[in-house]
Design an enzyme around this catalytic site. Structure first.
Site, short mmCIF file in Angstrom:
data_model
loop_
_atom_site.label_atom_id
_atom_site.label_comp_id
_atom_site.label_asym_id
_atom_site.label_seq_id
_atom_site.Cartn_x
_atom_site.Cartn_y
_atom_site.Cartn_z
N HIS A 74 0.81 -1.22 0.00
CA HIS A 74 0.00 0.00 0.00
C HIS A 74 0.85 1.27 0.00
O HIS A 74 0.42 2.29 -0.53
CB HIS A 74 -0.99 -0.01 1.16
N CYS A 106 -14.41 -6.43 2.10
CA CYS A 106 -13.29 -6.48 1.16
C CYS A 106 -12.01 -6.71 1.93
O CYS A 106 -11.88 -6.27 3.07
CB CYS A 106 -13.21 -5.23 0.30
N GLU A 108 -15.47 -9.95 9.49
CA GLU A 108 -15.95 -8.57 9.40
C GLU A 108 -17.43 -8.43 9.73
O GLU A 108 -17.82 -7.49 10.41
CB GLU A 108 -15.68 -7.99 8.01
N GLU A 164 -3.97 2.10 -3.33
CA GLU A 164 -4.67 0.84 -3.56
C GLU A 164 -4.35 0.49 -5.01
O GLU A 164 -4.66 1.27 -5.91
CB GLU A 164 -6.19 0.98 -3.39
N GLU A 189 -4.96 -2.90 -6.91
CA GLU A 189 -5.46 -4.24 -6.63
C GLU A 189 -6.03 -4.93 -7.87
O GLU A 189 -6.64 -4.30 -8.72
CB GLU A 189 -6.55 -4.17 -5.55
#
Length: 172
Positions: free
Chosen positions: A24, A65, A85, A110, A112
């Site tokens: 990141h 996510c 979560e 990000e 991804e």
């Protein structure tokens, strides 16, 4: 605590392990997933990210996510994180995938290769307060209007994802 995830190329071929925050900080492409859960009323379950998230805190986003850990199968990771979560598990099917990259104001990225999974669920939601500040079931048309009116209230990837699910006819 350090978490090791999987760096990949544009075809989602594994390059090797990488520490999550290194990926990141440096904008390195890595494997991720997004989960969208609908109820029998075709409402989408959204979560508001917790204040302590390292980026995009307090923004509304898809149900769940995350990233598979290095060496963890994607199919195992999606169920693990949905339970961690949101406090439940349901059947999930992969719908599509896409790649995106964004740099945030704090200098984090990000980048991804995001696998998108869809599920149906009508039971209790028991969110992890370390991950989720709030949650709600939302009518798709109301959500579409709110994203147009208040785009800053939603995560970057969710706005891309929402456009894609409309294009894939995954919502009615």
């Amino acid at each position: 605590m350090s978490e090791i995830i999987t760096a990949v190329n544009k075809e989602d071929k594994e390059i090797g392990p990488i520490e999550k925050m290194e990926a990141h900080h440096n904008g390195i492409l890595h494997r991720a997933f997004s989960i969208l859960i609908f109820n029998s009323n075709n409402e989408l379950l959204l979560q508001k990210r917790a204040l302590n998230k390292y980026h995009s805190p307090r923004l509304w986003t898809n149900t769940c996510c995350s990233h598979p850990r290095f060496g963890e199968k994607l199919k195992d990771a999606i169920y693990r994180r949905l339970k961690e979560e949101m406090g439940f598990i349901c059947e999930l099917k992969e719908a599509f995938s896409f790649v995106y990259k964004v740099e945030f104001e704090d200098g984090l990225f990000e980048h991804e290769f995001d696998h998108v999974f869809i599920g149906k669920y009508n039971g209790n939601v028991i969110p992890n307060k370390d991950e989720v500040e709030d949650y709600k079931w939302v009518n798709i048309e109301e959500l579409k209007r709110d994203i147009e009116k208040n785009p800053e209230a939603y995560t970057y990837w969710f706005k891309i994802l929402f456009d894609k699910i409309k294009n894939y006819n995954l919502i009615k």
